[in-house]
Enzyme design. Structure first.
Site, short mmCIF file in Angstrom:
data_model
loop_
_atom_site.label_atom_id
_atom_site.label_comp_id
_atom_site.label_asym_id
_atom_site.label_seq_id
_atom_site.Cartn_x
_atom_site.Cartn_y
_atom_site.Cartn_z
N LYS A 126 -43.52 -41.04 -10.20
CA LYS A 126 -42.24 -40.42 -10.51
C LYS A 126 -41.81 -40.76 -11.94
O LYS A 126 -41.88 -41.91 -12.34
CB LYS A 126 -41.16 -40.94 -9.55
CG LYS A 126 -41.24 -40.32 -8.16
CD LYS A 126 -40.85 -38.88 -8.21
CE LYS A 126 -40.70 -38.25 -6.85
NZ LYS A 126 -40.75 -36.77 -6.93
N GLU A 129 -47.52 -40.45 -5.65
CA GLU A 129 -46.86 -39.65 -6.68
C GLU A 129 -46.19 -40.58 -7.69
O GLU A 129 -45.33 -41.39 -7.33
CB GLU A 129 -45.80 -38.71 -6.07
CG GLU A 129 -45.16 -37.90 -7.20
CD GLU A 129 -44.03 -36.96 -6.76
OE1 GLU A 129 -43.86 -36.71 -5.57
OE2 GLU A 129 -43.32 -36.51 -7.68
N ASP A 188 -43.95 -42.24 -3.12
CA ASP A 188 -43.47 -42.08 -4.50
C ASP A 188 -43.33 -43.47 -5.11
O ASP A 188 -42.89 -44.40 -4.43
CB ASP A 188 -42.09 -41.42 -4.50
CG ASP A 188 -42.07 -40.12 -3.74
OD1 ASP A 188 -42.60 -39.13 -4.26
OD2 ASP A 188 -41.55 -40.11 -2.60
N HIS A 235 -38.31 -42.83 -3.67
CA HIS A 235 -38.36 -41.48 -4.25
C HIS A 235 -37.50 -41.32 -5.49
O HIS A 235 -37.93 -40.80 -6.51
CB HIS A 235 -37.94 -40.45 -3.20
CG HIS A 235 -37.97 -39.05 -3.72
ND1 HIS A 235 -36.89 -38.46 -4.36
CD2 HIS A 235 -38.95 -38.12 -3.75
CE1 HIS A 235 -37.22 -37.24 -4.74
NE2 HIS A 235 -38.46 -37.01 -4.38
N ASP A 261 -42.56 -33.40 6.16
CA ASP A 261 -41.77 -34.54 6.66
C ASP A 261 -42.07 -34.82 8.13
O ASP A 261 -41.78 -35.90 8.63
CB ASP A 261 -40.26 -34.23 6.54
CG ASP A 261 -39.80 -34.05 5.12
OD1 ASP A 261 -40.41 -34.67 4.21
OD2 ASP A 261 -38.84 -33.29 4.89
N HIS A 309 -45.10 -36.72 4.38
CA HIS A 309 -44.32 -36.79 3.14
C HIS A 309 -43.29 -37.93 3.23
O HIS A 309 -42.36 -37.85 4.01
CB HIS A 309 -43.61 -35.43 2.99
CG HIS A 309 -42.79 -35.27 1.78
ND1 HIS A 309 -41.44 -35.00 1.82
CD2 HIS A 309 -43.13 -35.30 0.46
CE1 HIS A 309 -40.99 -34.87 0.60
NE2 HIS A 309 -41.98 -35.05 -0.25
N ARG A 310 -43.52 -38.96 2.46
CA ARG A 310 -42.69 -40.18 2.50
C ARG A 310 -42.77 -40.83 3.89
O ARG A 310 -41.82 -41.45 4.35
CB ARG A 310 -41.23 -39.89 2.14
CG ARG A 310 -41.05 -38.99 0.92
CD ARG A 310 -39.58 -38.71 0.61
NE ARG A 310 -39.46 -37.57 -0.28
CZ ARG A 310 -38.33 -37.00 -0.65
NH1 ARG A 310 -37.18 -37.48 -0.22
NH2 ARG A 310 -38.31 -35.96 -1.47
N GLU A 324 -48.12 -39.71 2.01
CA GLU A 324 -47.61 -39.51 0.65
C GLU A 324 -46.51 -40.51 0.36
O GLU A 324 -45.62 -40.73 1.21
CB GLU A 324 -47.06 -38.08 0.50
CG GLU A 324 -46.77 -37.68 -0.94
CD GLU A 324 -45.30 -37.71 -1.35
OE1 GLU A 324 -45.01 -37.35 -2.50
OE2 GLU A 324 -44.44 -38.10 -0.54
O1 G3P Z 1 -45.86 -34.47 -2.47
C1 G3P Z 1 -45.07 -33.47 -3.00
C2 G3P Z 1 -43.62 -33.77 -2.99
O2 G3P Z 1 -43.39 -35.08 -2.62
C3 G3P Z 1 -42.99 -33.50 -4.30
O3 G3P Z 1 -41.61 -33.49 -4.26
O4 G3P Z 1 -39.40 -34.46 -4.69
O5 G3P Z 1 -40.42 -34.71 -2.45
O6 G3P Z 1 -41.30 -35.99 -4.38
P1 G3P Z 1 -40.65 -34.73 -3.93
CA CA Z 2 -43.18 -37.10 -3.59
#
Ligand code: G3P
Ligand code: CA
Length: 246
Positions: free
Chosen positions: A119, A117, A44, A57, A240, A15-16, A42
């Site tokens: 945003k 993702e 954003d 993000h 994460d 995640h990120r 992942e």
């Molecule tokens: O991949 C799901 C997650 O990233 C969604 O929430 O706020 O961390 O982008 P957020």
């Molecule tokens: Ca995300």
């Protein structure tokens, strides 16, 4: 405690990037993730004033850089003047914002897939077509990338465009804590329904899987929570620190 991740086949998604130990959504976080045995990265995306898709993000640079202001009010060149590593730790000083195109070049060197993702697409009219055009320009195969958003209309638009990439709808805890998503509707245009992990229970899983929607909850950083979700039958874990879940 038995660790079910060891013998499960769930996908692990960074995640990120490896954002527990590295500055999120930067090359410094992406490279160690891609060098590990995770399945997917992942990121954003937002859009600059001069129409570049960039990997960050928040809709502002306040939290993750040494600057202030909205991404959409800066040109790419302006945004590149700020530092996106130092706020995590001085040892990461010098990390620059990455464009989506830079991440696409990076990921092509690795076997992992990319989970993009979108945003706040309401800020960025036409971002769906712009994203697809960039993926095509970089010759990204349909298996390499998945696209997700909290904005169901955005995912519906991509479905209507017949893009070929797998699509996912994100389900927030804030909006859905008291009700189930409309799985029947989502299943028409999406392949994944990715909820906050606290929303996952037997009922959620049965509803999703009966419509062939895969489920990859976020953001799962504790092995005990990962275990519960694996027992419930999730298809992936967005974390994460995915390698630490083992
Ligand atoms: O991949 C799901 C997650 O990233 C969604 O929430 O706020 O961390 O982008 P957020
Ligand atoms: Ca995300």
């Amino acid at each position: 405690m038995h660790n079910y991740l060891e013998d499960s086949r769930v996908m692990l998604i960074a995640h990120r990037g490896f954002s527990t130990d590295f500055p999120e959504n930067t090359r410094a976080a992406f490279e160690p993730a891609l060098e590990s045995d995770i399945d997917m990265l992942e990121i954003d995306i937002h859009r600059t004033k001069d129409n570049y898709l960039v990997v960050i993000h928040d809709d502002t640079i306040n939290r993750t850089s040494n600057g202030k202001g909205k991404v959409k009010d800066y040109s790419l060149n302006d945004l590149m003047q700020f530092d996106y590593g130092v706020i995590k730790h001085i040892k990461f000083k010098g990390q620059r914002l990455m464009t989506l195109e830079q991440v696409l070049v990076l990921i092509q060197n690795y076997p992992q897939k990319l989970l993009i993702e979108i945003k706040q697409p309401h800020f960025y009219p036409g971002i769906e077509q712009q994203l697809i055009d960039i993926l095509k320009k970089h010759d990204i195969s349909e298996e390499k990338v998945m696209i997700q958003s909290f904005d169901q209309k955005c995912i519906r638009n991509l479905y209507d465009m017949k893009v070929g990439f797998k699509l996912g709808v994100l389900i927030s805890k804030r909006k859905y804590w008291y009700r189930m998503p409309n799985f029947d509707k989502i299943a028409v245009y999406a392949d994944y329904v990715n909820p906050h992990y606290a929303l996952v229970n037997h009922k959620f899983m049965t509803a999703a899987h009966s419509l062939e929607l895969s489920v990859m909850p976020y953001t799962v950083n504790e092995p005990s929570i990962a275990n519960k979700l694996i027992i419930l039958g999730v298809d992936g874990l967005i974390s994460d620190n995915p390698t630490k879940l083992k």
